[in-house]
Write a protein that holds these residues in place. Structure first.
Motif, PDB file in Angstrom:
ATOM      1  N   ARG A 130       0.902  -1.169   0.002  1.00 53.22           N
ATOM      2  CA  ARG A 130      -0.026  -0.106   0.043  1.00 53.22           C
ATOM      3  C   ARG A 130       0.834   1.080   0.011  1.00 53.22           C
ATOM      4  NH1 ARG A 130      -4.206   0.487   4.840  1.00 53.22           N
ATOM      5  NH2 ARG A 130      -2.322   0.907   5.836  1.00 53.22           N
ATOM      6  N   PHE A 131       1.936   1.190   0.899  1.00 57.69           N
ATOM      7  CA  PHE A 131       2.975   2.416   0.816  1.00 57.69           C
ATOM      8  C   PHE A 131       3.521   2.477  -0.629  1.00 57.69           C
ATOM      9  CE2 PHE A 131       7.260   3.663   1.222  1.00 57.69           C
ATOM     10  CZ  PHE A 131       6.914   4.942   1.832  1.00 57.69           C
ATOM     11  N   ALA A 132       3.820   1.314  -1.164  1.00 59.04           N
ATOM     12  CA  ALA A 132       4.837   1.591  -2.352  1.00 59.04           C
ATOM     13  C   ALA A 132       3.729   1.891  -3.650  1.00 59.04           C
ATOM     14  CB  ALA A 132       5.464  -0.002  -2.864  1.00 59.04           C
ATOM     15  N   LEU A 133       2.564   1.495  -3.634  1.00 58.47           N
ATOM     16  CA  LEU A 133       1.373   2.021  -4.446  1.00 58.47           C
ATOM     17  C   LEU A 133       1.357   3.596  -4.388  1.00 58.47           C
ATOM     18  CD1 LEU A 133      -0.929  -1.000  -4.794  1.00 58.47           C
ATOM     19  CD2 LEU A 133       0.727  -0.171  -6.280  1.00 58.47           C
ATOM     20  N   MET A 134       1.114   4.062  -3.098  1.00 59.21           N
ATOM     21  CA  MET A 134       0.867   5.262  -2.841  1.00 59.21           C
ATOM     22  C   MET A 134       2.161   6.241  -3.420  1.00 59.21           C
ATOM     23  SD  MET A 134      -0.869   7.777  -2.044  1.00 59.21           S
ATOM     24  CE  MET A 134      -2.280   6.658  -1.783  1.00 59.21           C
ATOM     25  N   GLU A 135       3.365   5.796  -3.140  1.00 60.58           N
ATOM     26  CA  GLU A 135       4.541   6.538  -3.434  1.00 60.58           C
ATOM     27  C   GLU A 135       4.599   6.774  -4.955  1.00 60.58           C
ATOM     28  OE1 GLU A 135       7.995   5.401  -2.047  1.00 60.58           O
ATOM     29  OE2 GLU A 135       7.929   3.259  -2.682  1.00 60.58           O
ATOM     30  N   THR A 136       4.278   5.358  -5.594  1.00 57.22           N
ATOM     31  CA  THR A 136       4.120   5.572  -6.960  1.00 57.22           C
ATOM     32  C   THR A 136       2.989   6.416  -7.792  1.00 57.22           C
ATOM     33  OG1 THR A 136       4.995   2.962  -7.229  1.00 57.22           O
ATOM     34  CG2 THR A 136       3.858   3.917  -9.118  1.00 57.22           C
ATOM     35  N   LYS A 137       1.882   6.362  -7.132  1.00 61.52           N
ATOM     36  CA  LYS A 137       0.919   7.282  -7.655  1.00 61.52           C
ATOM     37  C   LYS A 137       1.203   8.951  -7.239  1.00 61.52           C
ATOM     38  CE  LYS A 137      -2.900   3.871  -6.672  1.00 61.52           C
ATOM     39  NZ  LYS A 137      -4.158   3.793  -5.802  1.00 61.52           N
ATOM     40  N   VAL A 138       1.740   8.908  -6.241  1.00 60.39           N
ATOM     41  CA  VAL A 138       2.057  10.388  -6.064  1.00 60.39           C
ATOM     42  C   VAL A 138       3.194  10.935  -6.799  1.00 60.39           C
ATOM     43  CG1 VAL A 138       3.130  11.912  -4.319  1.00 60.39           C
ATOM     44  CG2 VAL A 138       1.596  10.475  -3.373  1.00 60.39           C
ATOM     45  N   ALA A 139       4.311   9.939  -7.093  1.00 59.24           N
ATOM     46  CA  ALA A 139       5.239  10.501  -8.256  1.00 59.24           C
ATOM     47  C   ALA A 139       5.003  10.778  -9.554  1.00 59.24           C
ATOM     48  CB  ALA A 139       6.395   9.471  -8.146  1.00 59.24           C
ATOM     49  N   LEU A 140       3.952   9.691 -10.167  1.00 60.08           N
ATOM     50  CA  LEU A 140       3.161   9.973 -11.339  1.00 60.08           C
ATOM     51  C   LEU A 140       2.502  11.220 -11.614  1.00 60.08           C
ATOM     52  CD1 LEU A 140       2.642   6.214 -12.482  1.00 60.08           C
ATOM     53  CD2 LEU A 140       3.848   7.724 -13.475  1.00 60.08           C
ATOM     54  N   ALA A 141       1.596  11.454 -10.372  1.00 63.13           N
ATOM     55  CA  ALA A 141       0.642  12.539 -10.408  1.00 63.13           C
ATOM     56  C   ALA A 141       1.437  14.029 -10.329  1.00 63.13           C
ATOM     57  CB  ALA A 141      -0.147  12.292  -9.250  1.00 63.13           C
ATOM     58  N   LYS A 142       2.475  14.139  -9.768  1.00 62.17           N
ATOM     59  CA  LYS A 142       3.191  14.974  -9.674  1.00 62.17           C
ATOM     60  C   LYS A 142       3.827  15.307 -10.966  1.00 62.17           C
ATOM     61  CE  LYS A 142       3.277  16.452  -5.336  1.00 62.17           C
ATOM     62  NZ  LYS A 142       2.922  18.073  -4.776  1.00 62.17           N
ATOM     63  N   LEU A 143       4.388  14.308 -11.584  1.00 63.16           N
ATOM     64  CA  LEU A 143       5.160  14.343 -12.933  1.00 63.16           C
ATOM     65  C   LEU A 143       3.903  14.869 -13.943  1.00 63.16           C
ATOM     66  CD1 LEU A 143       7.699  14.072 -14.327  1.00 63.16           C
ATOM     67  CD2 LEU A 143       7.001  11.682 -14.928  1.00 63.16           C
ATOM     68  N   ILE A 144       2.861  14.263 -14.116  1.00 64.50           N
ATOM     69  CA  ILE A 144       1.740  14.643 -15.041  1.00 64.50           C
ATOM     70  C   ILE A 144       1.360  15.880 -15.080  1.00 64.50           C
ATOM     71  CG2 ILE A 144      -0.351  13.865 -15.775  1.00 64.50           C
ATOM     72  CD1 ILE A 144       1.739  12.272 -16.783  1.00 64.50           C
ATOM     73  N   LEU A 145       1.324  16.400 -13.801  1.00 62.24           N
ATOM     74  CA  LEU A 145       0.923  17.841 -13.410  1.00 62.24           C
ATOM     75  C   LEU A 145       1.812  18.826 -13.605  1.00 62.24           C
ATOM     76  CD1 LEU A 145      -1.199  17.526 -10.001  1.00 62.24           C
ATOM     77  CD2 LEU A 145      -2.280  17.923 -12.344  1.00 62.24           C
ATOM     78  N   ALA A 146       3.070  18.564 -13.507  1.00 64.95           N
ATOM     79  CA  ALA A 146       3.955  19.543 -13.953  1.00 64.95           C
ATOM     80  C   ALA A 146       4.672  19.674 -15.463  1.00 64.95           C
ATOM     81  CB  ALA A 146       5.379  19.114 -12.924  1.00 64.95           C
ATOM     82  N   ALA A 147       4.500  18.413 -16.114  1.00 66.55           N
ATOM     83  CA  ALA A 147       4.960  18.374 -17.438  1.00 66.55           C
ATOM     84  C   ALA A 147       4.367  17.708 -18.440  1.00 66.55           C
ATOM     85  CB  ALA A 147       6.632  17.807 -17.356  1.00 66.55           C
ATOM     86  N   ASP A 148       4.374  17.876 -19.732  1.00 66.22           N
ATOM     87  CA  ASP A 148       3.874  17.060 -20.869  1.00 66.22           C
ATOM     88  C   ASP A 148       4.834  16.145 -20.960  1.00 66.22           C
ATOM     89  OD1 ASP A 148       1.142  18.003 -21.340  1.00 66.22           O
ATOM     90  OD2 ASP A 148       2.387  19.880 -22.335  1.00 66.22           O
ATOM     91  N   LEU A 149       4.421  14.824 -21.284  1.00 67.62           N
ATOM     92  CA  LEU A 149       5.545  13.691 -21.590  1.00 67.62           C
ATOM     93  C   LEU A 149       5.512  13.294 -23.179  1.00 67.62           C
ATOM     94  CD1 LEU A 149       5.217  13.691 -18.467  1.00 67.62           C
ATOM     95  CD2 LEU A 149       5.410  11.198 -18.310  1.00 67.62           C
ATOM     96  N   ARG A 150       6.592  13.092 -23.740  1.00 59.42           N
ATOM     97  CA  ARG A 150       6.685  12.859 -25.151  1.00 59.42           C
ATOM     98  C   ARG A 150       7.970  11.921 -25.081  1.00 59.42           C
ATOM     99  NH1 ARG A 150       2.395  14.661 -24.600  1.00 59.42           N
ATOM    100  NH2 ARG A 150       1.380  16.084 -26.236  1.00 59.42           N
ATOM    101  N   ILE A 151       7.758  10.995 -26.321  1.00 60.59           N
ATOM    102  CA  ILE A 151       8.928  10.021 -26.418  1.00 60.59           C
ATOM    103  C   ILE A 151       9.745  10.665 -27.753  1.00 60.59           C
ATOM    104  CG2 ILE A 151       9.343   7.720 -27.553  1.00 60.59           C
ATOM    105  CD1 ILE A 151       8.343   7.769 -24.792  1.00 60.59           C
ATOM    106  N   PRO A 152      11.111  10.775 -27.669  1.00 54.67           N
ATOM    107  CA  PRO A 152      11.763  11.293 -28.458  1.00 54.67           C
ATOM    108  C   PRO A 152      12.056  10.583 -29.502  1.00 54.67           C
ATOM    109  CG  PRO A 152      13.226  10.591 -26.667  1.00 54.67           C
ATOM    110  CD  PRO A 152      11.962  10.435 -26.083  1.00 54.67           C
ATOM    111  N   PRO A 153      12.038  10.725 -30.930  1.00 53.64           N
ATOM    112  CA  PRO A 153      12.442   9.876 -31.987  1.00 53.64           C
ATOM    113  C   PRO A 153      13.307   8.716 -31.942  1.00 53.64           C
ATOM    114  CG  PRO A 153      12.156  12.120 -32.909  1.00 53.64           C
ATOM    115  CD  PRO A 153      12.314  12.167 -31.236  1.00 53.64           C
TER     116      PRO A 153
END
Length: 251
Positions: A198-221
């Motif tokens: 439960r702790f690992a899932l929560m820290e994973t969700k927080v990391a992803l949520a912070k990342l998605i709210l802060a930046a747009d993600l794209r794959i380089p060619p």
């Protein structure tokens, strides 16, 4: 414990590291706070209960295993043991979201809706989404989880990123034992039993949520696909994962 101290001496390693001192002070302060307040029924409370039972044993032959050092080691292990798997989850999830802009934007919109006064909270964090074989005693059984999780007979279009598969209304379509990221039954991941998952899932969700709210993600060619490294323990990218991050402008 003595054997470990001898090994430390032989290797010239210090036991009293500055980082250990930090964790020790956090542990001592947290234990004092817990003992003066209500129980939370979490991992630390379970350790304190076991420590109290261990200390109450008056028999001369009793082995008092839960020393202060052992409790400190268990608390540090709880925090550190899940970082490898959590980091892998964040890396692969980020790559998939970067390859799929529409689900990425939908996730960002959902996160914007659940923020309270501009911040993410624990309560508001969303859910990111028989045979005739006979075994003899001593037989080694290994489940090909990668094959299960990519089998088109269980997962239509398995190579497509479709997070809707795991929505509440769609979970009924998932066949038993075809999705086992943490194992199943009495031999499943220890973390699932001891609250660590439960702790690992929560820290994973927080990391992803912070990342998605802060930046747009794209794959380089040229980096659309990931080559996997052969490992008996963790699934990891062979040459790393490359993602372009573009900071978002906040109104």
């Amino acid at each position: 414990m003595r054997n470990w101290q001898r090994l430390f001496n032989v290797l010239g390693m210090k036991e009293a590291l500055e980082e250990v001192g930090f964790f020790r002070s956090v542990q001592e302060e947290t234990i004092r706070t817990r003992q003066a307040s209500e129980k939370r029924r979490d991992f630390l409370d379970l350790l304190l209960e076991a420590w109290a039972e261990d200390s109450d044993t008056t028999s001369a032959s009793a082995k008092h295993v839960l020393t202060d050092k052992v409790m400190l080691a268990q608390c540090i292990l709880f925090l550190l043991a899940g970082y490898g798997t959590a980091a892998s989850t964040v890396v692969f999830s980020s790559h998939l979201l970067a390859r799929n802009p529409k689900p990425q934007q939908r996730l960002r919109q959902e996160l914007e809706l659940v923020k309270e006064e501009g911040k993410l909270t624990y309560q508001g964090m969303p859910d990111i989404p028989g045979t005739n074989l006979h075994l003899k005693e001593g037989d080694l059984v290994q489940f090909p989880l990668w094959s299960f999780h990519h089998d088109p007979s269980y997962w239509p279009d398995p190579e497509q990123f479709r997070s809707d598969r795991f929505l509440s209304e769609n979970k009924i379509n998932i066949k038993n034992f075809t999705h086992m990221p943490f194992g199943m039954g009495p031999r499943n991941c220890l973390g699932e039993i001891m609250l660590a998952m439960r702790f690992a899932l929560m820290e994973t969700k927080v990391a992803l949520a912070k990342l998605i709210l802060a930046a747009d993600l794209r794959i380089p060619p040229g980096h659309e696909d990931i080559d996997m490294e052969s490992s008996p323990f963790l699934l990891r990218p062979k040459h790393g994962v490359y993602i372009l991050l573009t900071p978002r402008k906040h109104e």
